[in-house]
Design a protein around this motif. Structure first.
Motif, PDB file in Angstrom:
ATOM      1  N   UNK A 221       0.838  -1.254   0.126  1.00  0.00           N
ATOM      2  CA  UNK A 221      -0.170   0.117  -0.171  1.00  0.00           C
ATOM      3  C   UNK A 221       0.948   1.342   0.180  1.00  0.00           C
ATOM      4  N   UNK A 222       0.712   2.237  -1.090  1.00  0.00           N
ATOM      5  CA  UNK A 222       1.750   3.275  -1.152  1.00  0.00           C
ATOM      6  C   UNK A 222       1.001   4.291  -0.114  1.00  0.00           C
ATOM      7  N   UNK A 223       1.798   4.945   0.502  1.00  0.00           N
ATOM      8  CA  UNK A 223       1.663   5.743   1.726  1.00  0.00           C
ATOM      9  C   UNK A 223       0.852   7.347   1.034  1.00  0.00           C
ATOM     10  N   UNK A 224       0.002   7.604   1.646  1.00  0.00           N
ATOM     11  CA  UNK A 224      -0.976   8.837   1.121  1.00  0.00           C
ATOM     12  C   UNK A 224      -0.200  10.129   1.092  1.00  0.00           C
ATOM     13  N   UNK A 225      -0.219  10.487  -0.048  1.00  0.00           N
ATOM     14  CA  UNK A 225       0.213  11.960  -0.211  1.00  0.00           C
ATOM     15  C   UNK A 225      -0.645  13.147   0.109  1.00  0.00           C
ATOM     16  N   UNK A 226      -0.309  13.886   0.781  1.00  0.00           N
ATOM     17  CA  UNK A 226      -1.286  15.037   1.198  1.00  0.00           C
ATOM     18  C   UNK A 226      -1.335  16.200   0.155  1.00  0.00           C
ATOM     19  N   UNK A 227      -2.415  16.478  -0.237  1.00  0.00           N
ATOM     20  CA  UNK A 227      -2.317  17.494  -1.262  1.00  0.00           C
ATOM     21  C   UNK A 227      -2.091  17.081  -2.607  1.00  0.00           C
ATOM     22  N   UNK A 228      -2.155  15.945  -2.793  1.00  0.00           N
ATOM     23  CA  UNK A 228      -1.865  15.169  -4.266  1.00  0.00           C
ATOM     24  C   UNK A 228      -2.893  14.076  -4.671  1.00  0.00           C
ATOM     25  N   UNK A 229      -2.709  13.634  -5.659  1.00  0.00           N
ATOM     26  CA  UNK A 229      -3.512  12.248  -5.949  1.00  0.00           C
ATOM     27  C   UNK A 229      -5.098  12.763  -6.433  1.00  0.00           C
ATOM     28  N   UNK A 230      -5.631  11.727  -6.964  1.00  0.00           N
ATOM     29  CA  UNK A 230      -6.806  12.078  -7.758  1.00  0.00           C
ATOM     30  C   UNK A 230      -8.064  12.372  -6.479  1.00  0.00           C
ATOM     31  N   UNK A 231      -7.693  12.216  -5.118  1.00  0.00           N
ATOM     32  CA  UNK A 231      -8.613  12.620  -4.118  1.00  0.00           C
ATOM     33  C   UNK A 231      -8.759  14.004  -4.144  1.00  0.00           C
ATOM     34  N   UNK A 232      -7.743  14.476  -4.514  1.00  0.00           N
ATOM     35  CA  UNK A 232      -7.780  16.205  -4.196  1.00  0.00           C
ATOM     36  C   UNK A 232      -8.214  16.868  -5.399  1.00  0.00           C
ATOM     37  N   UNK A 233      -8.616  16.205  -6.285  1.00  0.00           N
ATOM     38  CA  UNK A 233      -9.217  17.035  -7.384  1.00  0.00           C
ATOM     39  C   UNK A 233     -10.545  17.648  -7.087  1.00  0.00           C
ATOM     40  N   UNK A 234     -10.930  18.577  -7.667  1.00  0.00           N
ATOM     41  CA  UNK A 234     -12.204  19.334  -7.170  1.00  0.00           C
ATOM     42  C   UNK A 234     -13.444  18.530  -8.082  1.00  0.00           C
ATOM     43  N   UNK A 235     -14.584  18.286  -7.276  1.00  0.00           N
ATOM     44  CA  UNK A 235     -15.526  17.555  -7.875  1.00  0.00           C
ATOM     45  C   UNK A 235     -16.850  18.531  -8.023  1.00  0.00           C
ATOM     46  N   UNK A 236     -17.574  18.099  -8.998  1.00  0.00           N
ATOM     47  CA  UNK A 236     -19.022  18.902  -9.160  1.00  0.00           C
ATOM     48  C   UNK A 236     -20.042  17.986  -8.292  1.00  0.00           C
ATOM     49  N   UNK A 237     -21.147  18.368  -8.509  1.00  0.00           N
ATOM     50  CA  UNK A 237     -22.342  17.846  -7.599  1.00  0.00           C
ATOM     51  C   UNK A 237     -22.725  16.409  -7.896  1.00  0.00           C
ATOM     52  N   UNK A 238     -22.144  16.066  -8.993  1.00  0.00           N
ATOM     53  CA  UNK A 238     -22.372  14.529  -9.384  1.00  0.00           C
ATOM     54  C   UNK A 238     -21.283  13.831  -8.819  1.00  0.00           C
ATOM     55  N   UNK A 239     -20.296  14.439  -8.248  1.00  0.00           N
ATOM     56  CA  UNK A 239     -19.181  13.751  -7.709  1.00  0.00           C
ATOM     57  C   UNK A 239     -18.120  13.372  -8.749  1.00  0.00           C
ATOM     58  N   UNK A 240     -18.363  13.836  -9.977  1.00  0.00           N
ATOM     59  CA  UNK A 240     -17.200  13.703 -11.032  1.00  0.00           C
ATOM     60  C   UNK A 240     -16.018  14.808 -10.926  1.00  0.00           C
ATOM     61  N   UNK A 241     -14.968  14.445 -11.354  1.00  0.00           N
ATOM     62  CA  UNK A 241     -13.806  15.670 -11.306  1.00  0.00           C
ATOM     63  C   UNK A 241     -14.317  16.667 -12.198  1.00  0.00           C
ATOM     64  N   UNK A 242     -14.362  17.903 -11.824  1.00  0.00           N
ATOM     65  CA  UNK A 242     -14.599  19.049 -12.393  1.00  0.00           C
ATOM     66  C   UNK A 242     -13.143  19.543 -13.042  1.00  0.00           C
ATOM     67  N   UNK A 243     -13.034  19.200 -14.054  1.00  0.00           N
ATOM     68  CA  UNK A 243     -11.695  19.664 -14.711  1.00  0.00           C
ATOM     69  C   UNK A 243     -11.670  20.967 -15.104  1.00  0.00           C
ATOM     70  N   UNK A 244     -12.614  21.711 -15.088  1.00  0.00           N
ATOM     71  CA  UNK A 244     -12.482  23.145 -15.489  1.00  0.00           C
ATOM     72  C   UNK A 244     -12.259  24.037 -14.372  1.00  0.00           C
ATOM     73  N   UNK A 245     -12.233  23.349 -13.068  1.00  0.00           N
ATOM     74  CA  UNK A 245     -11.931  23.926 -11.727  1.00  0.00           C
ATOM     75  C   UNK A 245     -10.251  23.526 -11.309  1.00  0.00           C
ATOM     76  N   UNK A 246      -9.803  22.679 -11.930  1.00  0.00           N
ATOM     77  CA  UNK A 246      -8.450  22.210 -11.734  1.00  0.00           C
ATOM     78  C   UNK A 246      -7.269  23.385 -11.760  1.00  0.00           C
ATOM     79  N   UNK A 247      -6.388  23.555 -10.951  1.00  0.00           N
ATOM     80  CA  UNK A 247      -5.363  24.299 -11.075  1.00  0.00           C
ATOM     81  C   UNK A 247      -4.167  23.658 -10.596  1.00  0.00           C
ATOM     82  N   UNK A 248      -2.959  24.152 -10.837  1.00  0.00           N
ATOM     83  CA  UNK A 248      -1.612  23.548 -10.700  1.00  0.00           C
ATOM     84  C   UNK A 248      -1.151  24.154  -9.735  1.00  0.00           C
ATOM     85  N   UNK A 249       0.140  24.028  -8.983  1.00  0.00           N
ATOM     86  CA  UNK A 249       0.730  24.628  -7.834  1.00  0.00           C
ATOM     87  C   UNK A 249       0.661  26.111  -8.117  1.00  0.00           C
TER      88      UNK A 249
END
Length: 131
Positions: free
Chosen positions: A3-31
């Motif tokens: 099991x890989x260690x959880x990386x805070x502030x990274x990974x797919x879990x940190x991506x913004x989601x819309x009301x449907x629970x899908x990734x809201x790609x329009x809201x994604x920003x980089x560092x």
């Protein structure tokens, strides 16, 4: 696989989601606060890393159109924005050839003389219906 260690502030879990629970790609920003594009600015890999190694890594998550290597960093041009977002979230902080990857979004037309999407040019079709 362990099991890989959880990386805070990274990974797919940190991506913004819309009301449907899908990734809201329009809201994604980089560092740096850049909006998501299909072109990635990649740095942090180990010395001696080749374009093919970069292409292989990103090719697991996105369709890689081209890799432009500029020494200690590269531009990875992918086929679509959404997969570039997935690749960045999946690969950021991962090891490549002994170095930890740092990935940000590059502008659609890259600096340093690299112009992506030169075949398409600016979109000028949908100018009707605007006031």
């Amino acid at each position: 696989g362990g099991s890989a260690p959880a990386v805070s502030g990274g990974g797919l879990e940190s991506l913004p989601r819309n009301s449907m629970g899908q990734v809201d790609f329009a809201q994604v920003k980089d560092d740096r606060g850049n909006p998501a594009t299909k072109n990635l600015f990649v740095a942090g890999y180990g010395p001696g890393t080749t374009e093919q190694m970069v292409k292989d890594s990103f090719g697991q998550h996105a369709t890689v159109v081209s890799v432009i290597m500029k020494g200690t960093f590269s531009f990875v041009n992918t086929a679509d924005r959404d997969s570039a977002v997935i690749a960045r979230s999946s690969l950021g902080g991962q090891q490549l050839n002994g170095g930890s990857l740092r990935i940000n979004f590059a502008k659609e037309t890259g600096r340093l003389g690299t112009s992506f999407d030169s075949t398409y040019g600016p979109a000028s079709a949908s100018t009707y219906g605007r006031y």
